[in-house]
Design a protein around this motif. Structure first.
Motif, PDB file in Angstrom:
ATOM      1  N   ARG A  49     -21.551   7.124  42.102  1.00  9.65           N
ATOM      2  CA  ARG A  49     -21.535   8.909  43.292  1.00  9.65           C
ATOM      3  C   ARG A  49     -22.541   8.399  44.111  1.00  9.65           C
ATOM      4  NH1 ARG A  49     -21.378  10.224  37.777  1.00  9.65           N
ATOM      5  NH2 ARG A  49     -23.526   9.836  37.624  1.00  9.65           N
ATOM      6  N   SER A  50     -23.438   7.999  43.727  1.00 13.16           N
ATOM      7  CA  SER A  50     -24.732   7.488  45.172  1.00 13.16           C
ATOM      8  C   SER A  50     -23.833   6.960  46.066  1.00 13.16           C
ATOM      9  CB  SER A  50     -25.616   5.863  44.308  1.00 13.16           C
ATOM     10  OG  SER A  50     -26.552   6.472  43.457  1.00 13.16           O
ATOM     11  N   GLU A  51     -22.678   5.701  46.138  1.00 13.27           N
ATOM     12  CA  GLU A  51     -22.416   5.937  47.714  1.00 13.27           C
ATOM     13  C   GLU A  51     -21.490   7.057  48.707  1.00 13.27           C
ATOM     14  OE1 GLU A  51     -18.365   3.083  48.620  1.00 13.27           O
ATOM     15  OE2 GLU A  51     -18.684   2.739  46.280  1.00 13.27           O
ATOM     16  N   ARG A  52     -20.742   7.832  47.256  1.00 11.86           N
ATOM     17  CA  ARG A  52     -20.171   8.526  48.177  1.00 11.86           C
ATOM     18  C   ARG A  52     -21.673  10.187  48.701  1.00 11.86           C
ATOM     19  NH1 ARG A  52     -17.124   9.538  43.175  1.00 11.86           N
ATOM     20  NH2 ARG A  52     -18.560  10.759  42.230  1.00 11.86           N
ATOM     21  N   THR A  53     -23.033   9.844  48.037  1.00 11.35           N
ATOM     22  CA  THR A  53     -24.029  10.930  48.450  1.00 11.35           C
ATOM     23  C   THR A  53     -24.323  10.329  49.898  1.00 11.35           C
ATOM     24  OG1 THR A  53     -25.047  11.697  46.225  1.00 11.35           O
ATOM     25  CG2 THR A  53     -26.314  10.806  48.468  1.00 11.35           C
ATOM     26  N   VAL A  54     -24.703   8.523  49.672  1.00 15.00           N
ATOM     27  CA  VAL A  54     -25.661   8.239  51.044  1.00 15.00           C
ATOM     28  C   VAL A  54     -23.645   8.842  51.794  1.00 15.00           C
ATOM     29  CG1 VAL A  54     -25.328   5.849  51.902  1.00 15.00           C
ATOM     30  CG2 VAL A  54     -26.196   6.319  50.059  1.00 15.00           C
ATOM     31  N   ALA A  55     -22.586   8.110  51.649  1.00 18.53           N
ATOM     32  CA  ALA A  55     -21.539   8.688  52.887  1.00 18.53           C
ATOM     33  C   ALA A  55     -21.645   9.665  53.614  1.00 18.53           C
ATOM     34  CB  ALA A  55     -20.539   8.406  52.232  1.00 18.53           C
ATOM     35  N   LEU A  56     -22.370  10.604  52.372  1.00 15.48           N
ATOM     36  CA  LEU A  56     -21.962  12.057  52.975  1.00 15.48           C
ATOM     37  C   LEU A  56     -22.740  12.516  53.562  1.00 15.48           C
ATOM     38  CD1 LEU A  56     -21.560  15.128  52.397  1.00 15.48           C
ATOM     39  CD2 LEU A  56     -22.969  15.630  50.653  1.00 15.48           C
ATOM     40  N   LEU A  57     -24.706  11.767  53.692  1.00 15.89           N
ATOM     41  CA  LEU A  57     -25.951  12.021  54.863  1.00 15.89           C
ATOM     42  C   LEU A  57     -25.248  11.556  55.727  1.00 15.89           C
ATOM     43  CD1 LEU A  57     -28.691  10.880  52.011  1.00 15.89           C
ATOM     44  CD2 LEU A  57     -27.941  13.026  53.436  1.00 15.89           C
ATOM     45  N   PHE A  58     -24.607  10.170  55.770  1.00  7.85           N
ATOM     46  CA  PHE A  58     -23.908   9.995  57.067  1.00  7.85           C
ATOM     47  C   PHE A  58     -23.122  10.801  57.944  1.00  7.85           C
ATOM     48  CE2 PHE A  58     -25.230   5.340  55.755  1.00  7.85           C
ATOM     49  CZ  PHE A  58     -26.057   5.504  55.488  1.00  7.85           C
ATOM     50  N   THR A  59     -21.981  10.712  57.411  1.00  4.76           N
ATOM     51  CA  THR A  59     -21.226  12.417  58.073  1.00  4.76           C
ATOM     52  C   THR A  59     -21.855  13.051  58.420  1.00  4.76           C
ATOM     53  OG1 THR A  59     -19.613  11.082  56.748  1.00  4.76           O
ATOM     54  CG2 THR A  59     -18.873  13.044  57.158  1.00  4.76           C
ATOM     55  N   ILE A  60     -22.975  13.937  57.795  1.00  6.45           N
ATOM     56  CA  ILE A  60     -23.952  15.148  58.098  1.00  6.45           C
ATOM     57  C   ILE A  60     -24.535  14.926  59.130  1.00  6.45           C
ATOM     58  CG2 ILE A  60     -25.601  16.305  57.538  1.00  6.45           C
ATOM     59  CD1 ILE A  60     -25.034  16.070  54.842  1.00  6.45           C
ATOM     60  N   SER A  61     -24.961  13.001  59.233  1.00  7.14           N
ATOM     61  CA  SER A  61     -25.911  12.862  60.538  1.00  7.14           C
ATOM     62  C   SER A  61     -25.213  13.363  61.547  1.00  7.14           C
ATOM     63  CB  SER A  61     -26.044  11.366  61.160  1.00  7.14           C
ATOM     64  OG  SER A  61     -27.036  11.238  61.545  1.00  7.14           O
ATOM     65  N   MET A  62     -23.053  12.421  61.721  1.00  3.20           N
ATOM     66  CA  MET A  62     -22.677  12.626  62.822  1.00  3.20           C
ATOM     67  C   MET A  62     -22.243  13.805  63.306  1.00  3.20           C
ATOM     68  SD  MET A  62     -19.554   9.185  62.024  1.00  3.20           S
ATOM     69  CE  MET A  62     -19.543   9.663  60.315  1.00  3.20           C
ATOM     70  N   LEU A  63     -22.275  15.021  62.629  1.00  2.00           N
ATOM     71  CA  LEU A  63     -22.068  15.694  62.760  1.00  2.00           C
ATOM     72  C   LEU A  63     -22.717  16.827  63.956  1.00  2.00           C
ATOM     73  CD1 LEU A  63     -19.868  17.587  58.952  1.00  2.00           C
ATOM     74  CD2 LEU A  63     -18.994  16.682  61.633  1.00  2.00           C
ATOM     75  N   ALA A  64     -24.384  16.297  63.346  1.00  2.00           N
ATOM     76  CA  ALA A  64     -25.148  16.536  63.843  1.00  2.00           C
ATOM     77  C   ALA A  64     -24.912  17.017  65.214  1.00  2.00           C
ATOM     78  CB  ALA A  64     -26.625  16.723  62.842  1.00  2.00           C
ATOM     79  N   THR A  65     -24.757  15.345  65.225  1.00  2.00           N
ATOM     80  CA  THR A  65     -25.143  13.997  66.192  1.00  2.00           C
ATOM     81  C   THR A  65     -24.056  15.088  67.455  1.00  2.00           C
ATOM     82  OG1 THR A  65     -25.948  12.635  65.714  1.00  2.00           O
ATOM     83  CG2 THR A  65     -25.299  12.830  67.836  1.00  2.00           C
ATOM     84  N   ILE A  66     -22.745  15.745  66.899  1.00  2.00           N
ATOM     85  CA  ILE A  66     -21.763  16.559  67.696  1.00  2.00           C
ATOM     86  C   ILE A  66     -22.384  18.302  67.770  1.00  2.00           C
ATOM     87  CG2 ILE A  66     -19.029  17.594  67.324  1.00  2.00           C
ATOM     88  CD1 ILE A  66     -18.609  14.943  65.833  1.00  2.00           C
ATOM     89  N   GLY A  67     -23.036  18.085  67.191  1.00  2.00           N
ATOM     90  CA  GLY A  67     -23.775  19.571  67.029  1.00  2.00           C
ATOM     91  C   GLY A  67     -24.452  19.572  68.012  1.00  2.00           C
ATOM     92  N   PHE A  68     -25.450  18.698  68.572  1.00  2.00           N
ATOM     93  CA  PHE A  68     -26.629  18.258  69.457  1.00  2.00           C
ATOM     94  C   PHE A  68     -26.135  18.014  70.810  1.00  2.00           C
ATOM     95  CE2 PHE A  68     -28.792  15.651  72.612  1.00  2.00           C
ATOM     96  CZ  PHE A  68     -29.863  15.738  72.313  1.00  2.00           C
ATOM     97  N   ILE A  69     -24.759  17.991  71.027  1.00  2.00           N
ATOM     98  CA  ILE A  69     -23.916  17.879  72.410  1.00  2.00           C
ATOM     99  C   ILE A  69     -23.912  18.911  72.543  1.00  2.00           C
ATOM    100  CG2 ILE A  69     -21.876  16.407  73.743  1.00  2.00           C
ATOM    101  CD1 ILE A  69     -23.044  14.112  71.814  1.00  2.00           C
TER     102      ILE A  69
END
Length: 348
Positions: A49-69
């Motif tokens: 569960r912790s692993e999935r939480t960390v992966a989710l946070l990194f994935t949200i970061s990727m989506l936010a960067t795409i949103g920035f562009i």
């Protein structure tokens, strides 16, 4: 002083001597407390569960960067919106701040959660050593590093590793996109103006279309393209490229045949934007047909194709080809033959 702060007999020995603690070493190092394992250390489902939480946070970061562009492309800088309690703000600036903030926060939050829940948290005490490390210490450092890498699960937990790499790879793209503010996007915006075939010449002061008789011999007038209004939100941007000056010279005094052919009865139309750094050219000397830029004294001969005769300007002022339409108004036959303003295009 209150009675609770007064020294008691228990605090003093006979004849007022201070009592000494019973134990021999009052400052003895108590050592590390017993290690208590975390839930993730003993329950693999919690670790997942912790692993999935960390992966989710990194994935949200990727989506936010795409949103920035995407925000850079989707929202114009002058588009405003009311946001409480900030008031009226630029939607572009708001979205850039939100998306970049989310991207950075999620990388940091993911790394912290990874360290607190999945990496080893066993307390290790190490004695201080000399600044200069010996071979044995260096070997120990490398061994500790290798052990830390193994305990972090970096090689074993591929989902975490791959999403972290993805977030860190996309995030620098935000800085690259910010380079857009150093100038226009790589398009042809500077190579074209609002002038085009059939656009009438409009007097900048009266905002009325110009006739040949409005331009007297030896005079200098300023015009803008038909359809451009002073109350337009992009007026300053467009007039900075399309500003036009009109001069009427006796046809016999015009040296350049192309200029004569591109005009009408001695009326010539040239860009008002200096080809040095883009200042407005406006100081006209009737006797010599010279026009002067007030910023750095570049001088152009309007009777000879607006060629540079003095100063730092790199090339002649671009000429606009004009004629008189069926209604008797001065009209453009197209856009400028070359980009107006500083000579960036000559080095392209």
């Amino acid at each position: 002083m209150s009675s609770e702060h007064l020294p008691s007999e228990a605090d003093h020995g006979p004849a007022g001597q201070v009592a000494v603690a019973d134990h021999e070493d009052p400052f003895k190092d108590p050592g590390l407390p017993p290690h208590e394992p975390r839930k993730q250390d003993i329950d693999e489902r919690s670790a997942k569960r912790s692993e999935r939480t960390v992966a989710l946070l990194f994935t949200i970061s990727m989506l936010a960067t795409i949103g920035f562009i995407a925000s850079f492309v989707a929202f114009p800088v002058d588009k405003m919106a009311y946001v409480w309690p900030l008031g009226h703000v630029s939607i572009l600036h708001l979205m850039l701040g939100l998306t970049l903030g989310i991207a950075l926060f999620c990388i940091g939050a993911g790394a912290v959660h990874w360290a607190r829940t999945l990496m080893s948290d066993v307390e290790i005490a190490d004695e201080r050593h000399d600044i200069e490390a010996d071979a044995e210490t260096r070997a120990k450092v490398f061994a500790d590093f290798k052990q830390g890498a193994e305990e972090s699960g970096f090689g074993r937990r591929k989902l975490l590793r791959n999403t972290l790499f993805g977030a860190l790879t996309l995030l620098p793209l935000s800085g690259i996109v910010l380079l857009r503010d150093l100038g226009p996007l790589p398009e042809d915006k500077l190579r074209h103006t609002l002038w085009g075939k059939g656009k009438r010449l409009i007097n900048e002061n009266t905002e009325e279309p110009l006739r040949p008789e409005d331009i007297t011999l030896g005079s200098l007038a300023f015009a803008m393209p038909e359809g451009l209004k002073k109350d337009d939100h992009d007026f300053n941007v467009e007039i900075a490229k399309a500003a036009l000056m009109l001069v009427r010279i006796h046809p016999d005094d015009i040296k350049d045949k192309k200029s004569l052919d591109w005009g009408h009865d001695g009326i010539l139309a040239f860009s008002k934007i200096c080809t040095h750094v883009g200042c407005p050219v406006s100081l006209y000397e009737q006797q010599t047909h010279h026009v002067l830029c007030p910023c750095h004294q570049s001088t152009f001969d309007l009777a000879d194709g607006a060629k540079v005769i003095f100063g730092p300007a790199g090339h002649a002022l671009p000429q606009l080809k004009i004629h008189v339409n069926d209604d008797g108004y001065l009209e453009a036959l197209g856009d400028f033959a070359e980009p107006v303003g500083p000579s960036f295009w000559e080095r392209g």
